[in-house]
Write a protein that holds these residues in place. Structure first.
Motif, PDB file in Angstrom:
ATOM      1  N   ALA A 198       0.834  -1.203   0.000  1.00  0.00           N
ATOM      2  CA  ALA A 198       0.000   0.000   0.000  1.00  0.00           C
ATOM      3  C   ALA A 198       0.871   1.257   0.000  1.00  0.00           C
ATOM      4  N   LYS A 199       1.922   1.258   0.781  1.00  0.00           N
ATOM      5  CA  LYS A 199       2.774   2.450   0.876  1.00  0.00           C
ATOM      6  C   LYS A 199       3.399   2.789  -0.470  1.00  0.00           C
ATOM      7  N   LEU A 200       3.910   1.779  -1.154  1.00  0.00           N
ATOM      8  CA  LEU A 200       4.562   2.048  -2.437  1.00  0.00           C
ATOM      9  C   LEU A 200       3.575   2.635  -3.440  1.00  0.00           C
ATOM     10  N   ASP A 201       2.356   2.103  -3.452  1.00  0.00           N
ATOM     11  CA  ASP A 201       1.356   2.634  -4.383  1.00  0.00           C
ATOM     12  C   ASP A 201       1.031   4.088  -4.065  1.00  0.00           C
ATOM     13  N   VAL A 202       0.814   4.377  -2.784  1.00  0.00           N
ATOM     14  CA  VAL A 202       0.447   5.754  -2.410  1.00  0.00           C
ATOM     15  C   VAL A 202       1.585   6.708  -2.758  1.00  0.00           C
ATOM     16  N   MET A 203       2.813   6.293  -2.489  1.00  0.00           N
ATOM     17  CA  MET A 203       3.970   7.130  -2.835  1.00  0.00           C
ATOM     18  C   MET A 203       4.009   7.430  -4.321  1.00  0.00           C
ATOM     19  N   TYR A 234      -2.384   7.604 -16.601  1.00  0.00           N
ATOM     20  CA  TYR A 234      -1.256   8.277 -15.934  1.00  0.00           C
ATOM     21  C   TYR A 234      -0.969   7.634 -14.574  1.00  0.00           C
ATOM     22  N   ASP A 235      -2.028   7.211 -13.895  1.00  0.00           N
ATOM     23  CA  ASP A 235      -1.799   6.510 -12.617  1.00  0.00           C
ATOM     24  C   ASP A 235      -1.043   5.198 -12.867  1.00  0.00           C
ATOM     25  N   LEU A 236      -1.396   4.504 -13.942  1.00  0.00           N
ATOM     26  CA  LEU A 236      -0.696   3.247 -14.251  1.00  0.00           C
ATOM     27  C   LEU A 236       0.761   3.537 -14.623  1.00  0.00           C
ATOM     28  N   MET A 237       1.000   4.656 -15.284  1.00  0.00           N
ATOM     29  CA  MET A 237       2.388   5.038 -15.594  1.00  0.00           C
ATOM     30  C   MET A 237       3.142   5.347 -14.305  1.00  0.00           C
ATOM     31  N   ARG A 238       2.488   6.064 -13.388  1.00  0.00           N
ATOM     32  CA  ARG A 238       3.142   6.377 -12.106  1.00  0.00           C
ATOM     33  C   ARG A 238       3.446   5.088 -11.353  1.00  0.00           C
ATOM     34  N   GLU A 239       2.508   4.169 -11.389  1.00  0.00           N
ATOM     35  CA  GLU A 239       2.689   2.917 -10.639  1.00  0.00           C
ATOM     36  C   GLU A 239       3.821   2.087 -11.216  1.00  0.00           C
ATOM     37  N   SER A 240       3.868   2.009 -12.540  1.00  0.00           N
ATOM     38  CA  SER A 240       4.868   1.128 -13.158  1.00  0.00           C
ATOM     39  C   SER A 240       6.221   1.818 -13.303  1.00  0.00           C
ATOM     40  N   GLY A 241       6.218   3.145 -13.205  1.00  0.00           N
ATOM     41  CA  GLY A 241       7.465   3.876 -13.424  1.00  0.00           C
ATOM     42  C   GLY A 241       7.873   3.897 -14.890  1.00  0.00           C
ATOM     43  N   GLN A 242       6.957   3.508 -15.767  1.00  0.00           N
ATOM     44  CA  GLN A 242       7.271   3.419 -17.193  1.00  0.00           C
ATOM     45  C   GLN A 242       6.602   4.586 -17.953  1.00  0.00           C
ATOM     46  N   HIS A 243       7.188   4.933 -19.076  1.00  0.00           N
ATOM     47  CA  HIS A 243       6.581   5.961 -19.925  1.00  0.00           C
ATOM     48  C   HIS A 243       5.536   5.369 -20.863  1.00  0.00           C
ATOM     49  N   LEU A 244       5.610   4.072 -21.062  1.00  0.00           N
ATOM     50  CA  LEU A 244       4.681   3.413 -21.981  1.00  0.00           C
ATOM     51  C   LEU A 244       3.931   2.300 -21.260  1.00  0.00           C
ATOM     52  N   ILE A 245       2.634   2.316 -21.383  1.00  0.00           N
ATOM     53  CA  ILE A 245       1.812   1.213 -20.872  1.00  0.00           C
ATOM     54  C   ILE A 245       1.531   0.300 -22.073  1.00  0.00           C
ATOM     55  N   LEU A 263       1.542   7.240  -6.541  1.00  0.00           N
ATOM     56  CA  LEU A 263       0.412   8.024  -7.037  1.00  0.00           C
ATOM     57  C   LEU A 263       0.509   9.487  -6.611  1.00  0.00           C
ATOM     58  N   LEU A 264       1.014   9.720  -5.410  1.00  0.00           N
ATOM     59  CA  LEU A 264       1.148  11.104  -4.963  1.00  0.00           C
ATOM     60  C   LEU A 264       2.426  11.737  -5.504  1.00  0.00           C
ATOM     61  N   GLY A 265       3.343  10.890  -5.987  1.00  0.00           N
ATOM     62  CA  GLY A 265       4.590  11.402  -6.548  1.00  0.00           C
ATOM     63  C   GLY A 265       5.511  11.980  -5.502  1.00  0.00           C
ATOM     64  N   GLY A 324     -19.111   7.956 -12.996  1.00  0.00           N
ATOM     65  CA  GLY A 324     -18.839   6.549 -13.292  1.00  0.00           C
ATOM     66  C   GLY A 324     -17.797   5.984 -12.338  1.00  0.00           C
ATOM     67  N   ARG A 325     -17.781   4.673 -12.239  1.00  0.00           N
ATOM     68  CA  ARG A 325     -16.811   4.001 -11.363  1.00  0.00           C
ATOM     69  C   ARG A 325     -16.128   2.881 -12.144  1.00  0.00           C
ATOM     70  N   ILE A 326     -14.805   2.897 -12.121  1.00  0.00           N
ATOM     71  CA  ILE A 326     -14.012   1.896 -12.838  1.00  0.00           C
ATOM     72  C   ILE A 326     -13.080   1.223 -11.837  1.00  0.00           C
ATOM     73  N   THR A 327     -13.046  -0.098 -11.857  1.00  0.00           N
ATOM     74  CA  THR A 327     -12.106  -0.823 -10.987  1.00  0.00           C
ATOM     75  C   THR A 327     -11.115  -1.590 -11.851  1.00  0.00           C
ATOM     76  N   ILE A 328      -9.856  -1.440 -11.508  1.00  0.00           N
ATOM     77  CA  ILE A 328      -8.791  -2.111 -12.255  1.00  0.00           C
ATOM     78  C   ILE A 328      -7.993  -2.985 -11.299  1.00  0.00           C
ATOM     79  N   THR A 329      -7.837  -4.238 -11.666  1.00  0.00           N
ATOM     80  CA  THR A 329      -7.004  -5.141 -10.861  1.00  0.00           C
ATOM     81  C   THR A 329      -5.574  -5.057 -11.369  1.00  0.00           C
ATOM     82  N   LEU A 330      -4.664  -4.874 -10.444  1.00  0.00           N
ATOM     83  CA  LEU A 330      -3.255  -4.735 -10.832  1.00  0.00           C
ATOM     84  C   LEU A 330      -2.474  -5.967 -10.430  1.00  0.00           C
ATOM     85  N   PRO A 331      -1.439  -6.292 -11.202  1.00  0.00           N
ATOM     86  CA  PRO A 331      -0.602  -7.434 -10.814  1.00  0.00           C
ATOM     87  C   PRO A 331       0.226  -7.095  -9.582  1.00  0.00           C
TER      88      PRO A 331
END
Lengths: 276, 285
Positions: free
Chosen positions: A202-207, B208-219, A209-211, B246-253
């Motif tokens: 959870a911490k890594l995701d929040v970090m 953009y959230d998925l890009m932030r999560e993965s640290g990648q420029h390309l999804i 997403l908040l940048g 609207g509400r969207i739910t995405i499951t992440l690996p």
């Protein structure tokens, strides 16, 4: 002494291990050795001072429990060389350990043992600037589990590459779980691991997403929620726990005028055997 | 063979049902000394490619057939792939450029930057220039996007995420031809511009959230198309019921390398609650 590598070890109730492992650390070439006596009831600091006068000792006497992350950070603060290597008190080093680490621990690299075992999981090396660039260990973790991964993942996110050193350069002194958790509030390391794992993900995701890094207060609050979720499952003899985090829209609104996007991050952890 | 007088600019313009505009704008683009001009005829019912070949033989054409819907991202990407100059300049068919346009733009080019007009209007939002290296490093425009709106602002966000900052060139060198919104959505599956902008903005920000999560420029394209499809389906269904949210739910690996015993399973999912912001509540630009 021309040291290029700081070997940092911590001790609380492991003097009998340290008496066997510290001579092997002190005999390494080009190293400074630092022992953090984290309120050790066996008088580790005095023993080191009497028997290994070149080894530097950090005394901590304000915590009845053991916080390995804090202990390692305090050792790192005292370290003077460009490369840090964290070694548990029960890890025995081969004579050429330090030369191998110094050869392979380049900028933007961190090293772990290959093959790695549960006993050697936390033995790792990295450059001083990389360690501090990501803020060192997260001291919010309690007890056993997930805090090494937390640091590895933050180093990787900061652009560091994970490399390996030969697992043959280290071996561990066998011991039971009782010693592992002697100074932890939670004596079952797997229950503790569940809390720590939930917090980490959870911490890594929040970090991300908040940048931004999370403040100590934010991290503590998140840890409490992960702990409560796992404790509730334990009390109710359940085989699973979940955690939900609401993130009010802070990123979208700064760059978009059309929508508000609120996030709810959901995490669940399930296990088949409560004792593992 | 390149001419020493060549500028490093490829002007790319796309057309589907906008030949009336192109008849006015292309001569001005072609007149920009030393620029390469490329027209992408995206299955245009007006016969744009044939008209260009007849009347502007120096302008290069790219023709797409059997594409009843206009796909701005794909059309622009095809134009970019045909371009031979170092900097790509994207203009819409309804943009009239002044004589000074290319010289002003060339003077403003800097590596590590992309360029947008200032002052900016709704009509000139899609006009910009970037280095082809940056453009292709990001796989160009996102072809998962459909219909009107969002592909240009998405490109600017991803360029910034890639570490490129934006500079400006004189927006007075661009003069849009006035027209109504019907032309904007004429060849799109969803003719409702407001709904389509809601879909595309929501998709972009989830991406953009998925890009932030993965640290990648390309999804990965498959992931993008899956997310777009879900956002589109949800928001269109809700819209038909009179709902704007609207509400969207995405499951992440779980890709974290956490050592866990056999028998453990860790899952995570993110839920996005989308709420349109009323026009009256939007801050002034």
């Amino acid at each position: 002494m021309n040291a290029n590598l700081s070997l940092i070890t911590t001790c609380k109730g492991r003097l009998h291990h340290l008496q066997r492992t510290l001579p092997l650390m002190a005999a390494q070439a080009n190293v400074e050795c630092i022992v953090v006596d984290y309120g050790c009831p066996q008088g580790t600091a005095d023993w080191v001072a009497e028997n290994h006068s070149l080894v530097r000792v950090i005394r901590v006497d304000d915590d009845p429990m053991f916080n390995q992350c804090r202990a390692r950070n305090l050792g790192a603060i005292a370290a003077r060389t460009p490369v840090f290597c964290f070694v548990d008190a029960d890890i025995m080093l081969a004579p050429d350990f330090s030369s191998g680490i110094l050869r392979d621990c380049r900028d933007k690299t961190f090293l772990r043992a290959q093959p790695v075992t549960i006993e050697t999981w936390g033995t790792f090396a990295c450059r001083r600037e990389d360690f501090w660039r990501v803020g060192g260990y997260d001291e919010v973790y309690e007890g056993w589990g997930a805090s090494p991964e937390d640091l590895f993942l933050r180093l990787a996110a900061a652009g560091c590459t994970e490399n390996r050193f030969s697992g043959k350069l280290i071996s561990s002194i066998p011991h039971g779980d009782g010693e592992r958790t002697a100074f932890y509030g939670n004596k079952n390391r797997w229950w503790q691991h569940r809390t720590n794992s939930l917090y980490l993900i959870a911490k890594l995701d929040v970090m991300k997403l908040l940048g931004t890094e999370l403040s100590l207060g934010q991290r503590k609050a998140l840890y409490v929620r992960a702990k409560q979720a796992i404790e509730a499952a334990r009390s109710a003899a359940q085989n699973g726990a979940s955690l939900e985090i609401s993130l009010a829209d802070v990123t979208t609104r700064t760059m978009n005028l059309l929508i508000q996007l609120d996030r709810t991050l959901s995490y669940s952890i399930h296990w088949t055997n409560p004792s593992e | 063979m390149s001419d020493p007088a060549d500028l490093p600019l490829s002007i790319i313009v796309t057309c589907k049902g906008r030949l009336d505009h192109l008849r006015q704008s292309l001569p001005r683009m072609e007149a920009q000394a030393g620029c390469e001009c490329i027209v992408v005829d995206y299955d245009c019912p007006d016969g744009t490619a044939a008209w260009v070949r007849r009347n502007h033989p120096r302008v290069r054409t790219v023709e797409v057939r059997n594409a009843p819907r206009f796909q701005a991202s794909r059309a622009r990407n095809l134009g970019a792939r045909a371009a031979t100059r170092e900097w790509l300049v994207f203009l819409d068919a309804d943009i009239l450029v002044e004589q000074t346009f290319s010289s002003a733009l060339v003077g403003a080019l800097r590596y590590g930057h992309f360029l947008r007009p200032a002052p900016l209007t709704r009509e000139t939002m899609g006009s910009f220039a970037c280095h082809r290296g940056d453009f292709f490093a990001l796989d160009g425009f996102d072809e998962a996007l459909e219909g009107y709106g969002g592909e240009d602002s998405d490109m600017y966000f991803r360029l910034r995420h890639f570490g490129r900052s934006h500079l400006t060139f004189d927006g007075r060198s661009l003069r849009p031809i006035p027209h109504d919104d019907r032309l904007r959505s004429a060849h799109h599956e969803n003719p409702d511009i407001e709904l389509n902008m809601l879909i595309n903005a929501s998709y972009n920000h989830i991406k953009y959230d998925l890009m932030r999560e993965s640290g990648q420029h390309l999804i990965p394209e498959e992931t993008r198309r899956g997310v777009y499809s879900e956002v589109k389906r949800t928001l269109i269904d809700n819209w038909r019921r009179g709902e704007r949210s609207g509400r969207i739910t995405i499951t992440l690996p779980i890709r974290h390398l956490i050592r866990v015993p056999d028998g453990w399973a860790i899952r995570r999912s993110w839920t996005f609650d989308i709420e349109p912001v009323a026009e009256s509540a939007r801050p002034a630009r």
